[in-house]
Design a protein around this motif. Structure first.
Motif, mmCIF file in Angstrom:
data_model
loop_
_atom_site.group_PDB
_atom_site.id
_atom_site.type_symbol
_atom_site.label_atom_id
_atom_site.label_comp_id
_atom_site.label_asym_id
_atom_site.label_seq_id
_atom_site.Cartn_x
_atom_site.Cartn_y
_atom_site.Cartn_z
ATOM 1 N N SER A 165 4.088 -46.086 -8.542
ATOM 2 C CA SER A 165 3.941 -46.413 -7.157
ATOM 3 C C SER A 165 5.307 -46.817 -6.591
ATOM 4 O O SER A 165 5.842 -46.211 -5.523
ATOM 5 C CB SER A 165 3.096 -47.419 -6.630
ATOM 6 O OG SER A 165 3.331 -48.575 -7.236
ATOM 7 N N LYS A 166 6.007 -47.537 -7.359
ATOM 8 C CA LYS A 166 7.793 -47.953 -6.606
ATOM 9 C C LYS A 166 8.328 -46.784 -6.737
ATOM 10 O O LYS A 166 9.250 -46.412 -6.132
ATOM 11 C CB LYS A 166 8.139 -48.899 -7.455
ATOM 12 C CG LYS A 166 7.354 -50.494 -7.097
ATOM 13 C CD LYS A 166 8.194 -51.396 -7.871
ATOM 14 C CE LYS A 166 7.476 -52.735 -7.552
ATOM 15 N NZ LYS A 166 8.117 -53.880 -7.991
ATOM 16 N N LYS B 90 10.179 -41.137 -1.819
ATOM 17 C CA LYS B 90 9.812 -40.754 -0.552
ATOM 18 C C LYS B 90 10.981 -41.351 0.264
ATOM 19 O O LYS B 90 11.401 -40.483 1.340
ATOM 20 C CB LYS B 90 8.503 -41.485 0.032
ATOM 21 C CG LYS B 90 8.219 -41.139 1.033
ATOM 22 C CD LYS B 90 6.849 -41.997 1.616
ATOM 23 C CE LYS B 90 6.298 -41.697 3.137
ATOM 24 N NZ LYS B 90 7.294 -42.080 4.147
ATOM 25 N N GLU C 37 7.618 -44.489 -4.131
ATOM 26 C CA GLU C 37 8.036 -44.899 -2.726
ATOM 27 C C GLU C 37 9.672 -44.662 -2.729
ATOM 28 O O GLU C 37 10.180 -44.307 -1.642
ATOM 29 C CB GLU C 37 7.873 -46.439 -2.531
ATOM 30 C CG GLU C 37 8.073 -47.079 -1.467
ATOM 31 C CD GLU C 37 7.443 -46.407 -0.219
ATOM 32 O OE1 GLU C 37 8.096 -46.457 0.980
ATOM 33 O OE2 GLU C 37 6.523 -46.070 -0.069
#
Length: 109
Positions: free
Chosen positions: A32-33, A39, A36
């Motif tokens: 998830s990191k 992104k 992110e």
């Protein structure tokens, strides 16, 4: 098993354990990191591209405005010069007409 085979298997397992340990120690952040961060990186690229496009658009509009102003001035100068030349031509033609009238008056006497 022979001693050589046992040593090879032991070396293979030790190598795998060391690789696994180093992989865990140097592994990137959680998925998830990482997503992110990716992104954010894409958002930064998008913002940079948008800023460059806006700069290009502004420069193009300014350039077009300057070109339009230059063209307007050129046309105004041309019309002004044409007007002066027209006046000169009219004056020249009036003088020639006056001369022709004088010559014609001599023939009519």
């Amino acid at each position: 098993m022979s001693n050589k085979t046992e040593n090879s298997i032991l070396a293979l397992l030790a190598g795998a354990a060391i690789g696994l340990g180093l992989g865990i120690l140097f592994a990137p952040d959680k998925g998830s990191k990482t997503r992110e961060k990716m992104k954010e990186g894409f958002d930064d690229l998008k913002n940079q591209a948008q800023n460059k496009w806006n700069d290009f658009e502004t420069e193009t509009k300014e350039g077009m405005s300057e070109s339009k102003n230059d063209l307007t001035k050129t046309v105004e100068d041309f019309l002004s010069n044409s007007s002066h030349k027209t006046e000169e031509a009219i004056s020249f033609l009036e003088e020639k007409l006056a001369e022709l009238k004088k010559q014609n008056a001599k023939f009519q006497k």
